[in-house]
Motif scaffolding. Structure first.
Motif, PDB file in Angstrom:
ATOM      1  N   ARG A   1      22.064  71.335  -3.391  1.00 59.52           N
ATOM      2  CA  ARG A   1      23.443  71.606  -2.949  1.00 59.52           C
ATOM      3  C   ARG A   1      23.565  73.004  -2.341  1.00 59.52           C
ATOM      4  N   LEU A   2      22.839  73.948  -2.957  1.00 56.37           N
ATOM      5  CA  LEU A   2      22.846  75.322  -2.445  1.00 56.37           C
ATOM      6  C   LEU A   2      22.330  75.362  -1.009  1.00 56.37           C
ATOM      7  N   ILE A   3      21.192  74.699  -0.809  1.00 50.10           N
ATOM      8  CA  ILE A   3      20.607  74.659   0.536  1.00 50.10           C
ATOM      9  C   ILE A   3      21.605  74.038   1.511  1.00 50.10           C
ATOM     10  N   SER A   4      22.238  72.971   1.085  1.00 54.14           N
ATOM     11  CA  SER A   4      23.173  72.261   1.940  1.00 54.14           C
ATOM     12  C   SER A   4      24.356  73.153   2.314  1.00 54.14           C
ATOM     13  N   GLU A   5      24.926  73.820   1.296  1.00 52.56           N
ATOM     14  CA  GLU A   5      26.088  74.684   1.549  1.00 52.56           C
ATOM     15  C   GLU A   5      25.736  75.834   2.494  1.00 52.56           C
ATOM     16  N   GLU A   6      24.583  76.446   2.192  1.00 56.58           N
ATOM     17  CA  GLU A   6      24.196  77.599   3.011  1.00 56.58           C
ATOM     18  C   GLU A   6      23.906  77.188   4.444  1.00 56.58           C
ATOM     19  N   THR A   7      23.365  76.001   4.605  1.00 57.40           N
ATOM     20  CA  THR A   7      23.085  75.515   5.962  1.00 57.40           C
ATOM     21  C   THR A   7      24.382  75.372   6.750  1.00 57.40           C
ATOM     22  N   VAL A   8      25.394  74.846   6.057  1.00 57.82           N
ATOM     23  CA  VAL A   8      26.678  74.674   6.732  1.00 57.82           C
ATOM     24  C   VAL A   8      27.246  76.032   7.150  1.00 57.82           C
ATOM     25  N   LYS A   9      27.140  77.013   6.230  1.00 62.95           N
ATOM     26  CA  LYS A   9      27.650  78.360   6.551  1.00 62.95           C
ATOM     27  C   LYS A   9      26.879  78.973   7.709  1.00 62.95           C
TER      28      LYS A   9
ATOM     29  N   THR B   1      18.081  75.555  17.072  1.00 62.70           N
ATOM     30  CA  THR B   1      17.225  74.373  16.953  1.00 62.70           C
ATOM     31  C   THR B   1      16.844  74.087  15.493  1.00 62.70           C
ATOM     32  N   PRO B   2      16.294  75.078  14.749  1.00 60.30           N
ATOM     33  CA  PRO B   2      16.008  74.765  13.334  1.00 60.30           C
ATOM     34  C   PRO B   2      17.270  74.377  12.579  1.00 60.30           C
ATOM     35  N   LEU B   3      18.387  75.022  12.917  1.00 61.53           N
ATOM     36  CA  LEU B   3      19.638  74.684  12.235  1.00 61.53           C
ATOM     37  C   LEU B   3      20.074  73.263  12.534  1.00 61.53           C
ATOM     38  N   ALA B   4      19.781  72.824  13.779  1.00 60.91           N
ATOM     39  CA  ALA B   4      20.169  71.455  14.145  1.00 60.91           C
ATOM     40  C   ALA B   4      19.450  70.466  13.253  1.00 60.91           C
ATOM     41  N   ALA B   5      18.165  70.738  13.000  1.00 62.18           N
ATOM     42  CA  ALA B   5      17.397  69.847  12.118  1.00 62.18           C
ATOM     43  C   ALA B   5      17.951  69.897  10.705  1.00 62.18           C
ATOM     44  N   MET B   6      18.239  71.113  10.238  1.00 63.43           N
ATOM     45  CA  MET B   6      18.749  71.256   8.866  1.00 63.43           C
ATOM     46  C   MET B   6      20.130  70.626   8.725  1.00 63.43           C
ATOM     47  N   ALA B   7      21.008  70.898   9.716  1.00 60.86           N
ATOM     48  CA  ALA B   7      22.373  70.378   9.632  1.00 60.86           C
ATOM     49  C   ALA B   7      22.370  68.851   9.618  1.00 60.86           C
ATOM     50  N   ALA B   8      21.412  68.264  10.346  1.00 64.48           N
ATOM     51  CA  ALA B   8      21.371  66.800  10.425  1.00 64.48           C
ATOM     52  C   ALA B   8      21.128  66.172   9.052  1.00 64.48           C
ATOM     53  N   VAL B   9      20.377  66.881   8.193  1.00 66.51           N
ATOM     54  CA  VAL B   9      20.024  66.255   6.914  1.00 66.51           C
ATOM     55  C   VAL B   9      20.834  66.763   5.728  1.00 66.51           C
TER      56      VAL B   9
END
Lengths: 482, 230
Positions: free
Chosen positions: A292-300, A264-272
């Motif tokens: 960008r770091l946050i974005s990349e790590e979220t994807v991983k 669930t938290p990842l769904a919110a993060m992945a959406a943005v």
């Protein structure tokens, strides 16, 4: 079975041996006794009458003597022959006395002892006894043997009938005894065999995983003790297996729950993340790097959670195959194309429709993509994917997919562990682009198809992952392609 | 400006998805519960619904069925936190047109939304042929995008209508699941046969096909499906 036969044989042997020995003893006893009685009576008669015999006797005297001796037996079954030198006379006139054999006659002539012989002729058996008359008169002291010989024939009909009766009696006694003995033997064998059989089937049940199998304990013999021990062992085994299973179930549920809660938290993060990526271009360099770091790590992280969910589905046995007969070459081509690998990976595939198989297309895609992705990350280009059909001896038709890279190969110590989850070849645990679950998921996806995947190093360098899939086909089509 | 109704109980996910979709140019209304989402249907009149499957109270499945009862042609995308096959199939059979498994990136969700909207706009490949096909009791109006069975109109969801149009355009031809997936759902990801199977099942149900011997949409084992007009 062997035990039953052995028990029955022992019982039968005991019964027959007992019968046979009893019969032999009884028969010998009967014959011996009648023989002794006859000889004793004859001797008494002869001694009593010998003194009244004139010497040398004439034919008439011999006949009278024989008749007198014969009268010694009240039932009148005796036939007596008295002989002196060439003279002989019988108790019954003109009796041929066939039973008297020359051998017996000879034996009596040369010895003072009593001689007897059992003679069987035609249909009856007789006892023939012969003895010499011994003078006890003082005048003739120098010649103890008078030269008079007495032969007696007694029919043994009574004795034989008696023996026959004995045989029948033994027979009548032995057959029921034999049957009884065999019956008892079978019962005894069953008594031993039943618990042994129960033990055998219980052991088999345990081996097949039915751990709640228990034996009924009867009595207090060695078998009962064995059954008791068996039950205790089974109970202990069941308990520890239940404990292990419980732990395993808890561990799996935990992994599944964790993945789920992360979702669930990842769904919110992945959406943005896409919003962050777009914004980064307009931000000052430090903030842009952070974003960008946050974005990349979220994807991983999202990919890791996806893989964890997939693994926990395999662990829970919730992974289902949706089989469909497809063109395997086409499937591989799509796998490469959908990930934009067509230019970096060389594919050597059979002609379209040459190799069809019944697989779950999504799972095959995941497995192949993970293997190729692994080759691209850890090996070096060029990466080659090959597909061909292999008809191994006895193994049936198989599709073989090989993923080869041109990297340094896999260190020998790592090779046995490549399909383990999160296995990192170096102790520093460097993080790579993958989740660390890719090969484990590939293996599970192949395994659920009944196939195998193995890793090896090529002699010319580089690693090769080989997938072998059993080729199942649909039954012959009733409706063809129209 | 496409109007998206998002029904999602988790605040962070709701806000994140709303933010991302607004930036893509969508007009977004967010509802926290299934009941709220049903109420917003009339006032907001969305072009597409993105529906969370696990909702407190009225579940996503209930909402999906309720919306289908009100409006057959409204595209519904199911967003599920549970990627288990069973959940996806149940959701699809309740009438969803497509599904995404959370966590989903905004770009993926956006692509799916655009795809269902294109389908809902009803521009099938052979739209240029202005005619009404009749196959026994079944009448398909290709131009008017309407289907009637024994003279009565059959309300079909966008994916069902598009599937029927695709299959019936070439009666007798066998379509593989992959071909149907690409023609109807525009999925580039290959191999998700569940969408096709669930949609065929729903379509058969609406056409009153006997489950054992379907008359119009036949299964060709190992290949896919075909439409027969006989």
């Amino acid at each position: 079975m062997r035990l039953v036969v052995a028990f029955a044989l022992v019982a039968a042997l005991t019964a027959t041996t007992t019968g046979a020995l009893t019969f032999r003893e009884a028969r010998t006893g009967v014959l011996q006794q009648s023989q002794d009685a006859v000889i004793k009576l004859l001797r008494t008669q002869v001694s009593r009458l010998a003194s009244g015999l004139a010497f040398p006797p004439g034919r008439a005297e011999l006949r009278r003597f024989a008749a007198d001796v014969a009268k010694g037996e009240p039932s009148g079954t005796w036939r007596v022959l008295a002989a002196y030198r060439e003279l002989s006379a019988t108790s019954v006139p003109d009796d041929p006395f066939e039973e008297l054999t020359p051998a017996l006659r000879e034996a009596v002539g040369s010895s003072p002892a009593t001689v007897f012989q059992r003679v069987t002729s035609a249909d009856h058996t007789s006892l023939v006894v012969g003895m010499s008359v011994i003078y006890i008169a003082p005048a003739e002291a120098g010649r103890p043997v008078s030269g008079v010989r007495v032969f007696l024939t007694v029919p043994q009909t009574t004795e034989l009938a008696y023996v026959d009766a004995l045989v029948e009696a033994v027979w009548r006694a032995a057959v029921p005894a034999l049957l009884l003995a065999v019956l008892l033997a079978l019962l005894a064998a069953r008594g031993v065999l039943r618990p042994v059989r129960a033990l055998r089937s219980a052991t088999r049940n345990i081996a097949e995983g039915r751990l709640d199998t228990r034996l009924a304990v009867n009595g207090s013999d060695e078998l009962a003790e064995l059954s008791h021990t068996f039950n205790e062992t089974a109970a202990a085994l069941e308990e520890s297996v239940a404990e292990l299973r419980g732990m395993e179930v808890r561990a799996r549920r935990f992994a599944a729950d964790v993945s789920h809660e992360l979702r669930t938290p990842l769904a919110a993060m992945a959406a943005v993340t896409d919003v962050l990526d777009e914004e980064a271009a307009r931000l000052d360099p430090d903030t842009a790097t952070a974003v960008r770091l946050i974005s990349e790590e979220t994807v991983k992280l999202a990919r890791l959670v996806d893989d964890l969910m997939e693994i926990s589905r395999f662990d829970a046995g919730a992974a289902v195959l949706h089989l469909d007969e497809i063109d395997l070459a086409e499937s591989l081509r799509r796998t490469l194309a959908s990930r934009a690998w067509t230019d970096t990976v060389e594919a050597r595939l059979p002609e379209p429709d040459a190799l069809r198989g019944r697989v779950d297309p999504r799972r095959l895609d995941v497995a192949v993509a993970n293997l190729v992705g692994n080759a691209l990350r850890h090996g070096a280009q060029p990466v080659l994917v090959r597909l061909y059909e292999d008809e191994g001896p006895g193994a049936g038709r198989r599709a073989v997919i090989e993923v080869l890279d041109s990297g340094p190969g896999i260190p020998a110590g790592v090779l046995p562990h490549v399909f383990e989850r999160f296995y990192k070849s170096d102790t520093a645990r460097t993080r790579t682009e993958g989740s660390g679950l890719g090969l484990a998921i590939a293996e599970e996806n192949i395994r659920i198809h009944g196939g195998t995947v193995r890793a090896a190093n090529r002699p010319e360098g580089g690693a090769v992952f080989t997938v072998e899939l059993p080729l199942r086909r649909d039954e012959p089509q009733r409706e063809g392609r129209s | 400006m496409p109007r998206v109704l998002l029904i999602e109980d988790d605040r962070a996910v709701r806000d994140g998805v709303t933010l991302a979709l607004r930036r893509q140019g969508h007009e977004v209304a967010a509802a926290e519960t299934g009941e709220d989402g049903m109420n917003r249907l009339r006032s907001f009149r969305p072009d597409v619904v993105v529906l969370d499957l696990m909702l407190p109270g009225m579940t996503g499945l209930d909402v999906c069925r309720g919306m289908r009862a009100l409006d057959q042609t409204l595209p519904i995308i199911m967003a599920t936190a549970r990627g288990d096959d069973e959940d996806i199939v149940v959701g699809l059979e309740a009438g969803a047109d497509d599904y995404v498994v959370k966590p989903v990136r905004a770009r993926v969700l956006e692509a799916r939304i655009r795809a269902v909207l294109r389908r809902a706009a009803g521009v099938p490949a052979d739209a240029g042929i202005p005619k009404i096909d009749t196959h026994g009791d079944l009448a398909i109006d290709r131009a008017g995008l309407a289907v009637a069975w024994q003279g009565a109109p059959v309300p079909l969801a966008p994916s069902e209508l598009r599937l029927l149009l695709t299959l019936s355009a070439s009666p007798g031809q066998v379509f593989s699941r992959q071909q149907l997936l690409e023609a109807v759902w525009e999925h580039s990801f290959h191999g998700d046969a569940r969408l096709v199977d669930a949609c065929v099942k729903r379509l058969r149900g609406k056409l009153g096909e006997p489950p054992r011997e379907p008359r119009y949409i036949q299964t060709v084992r190992g290949f896919g499906y075909r439409f027969t007009s006989r």
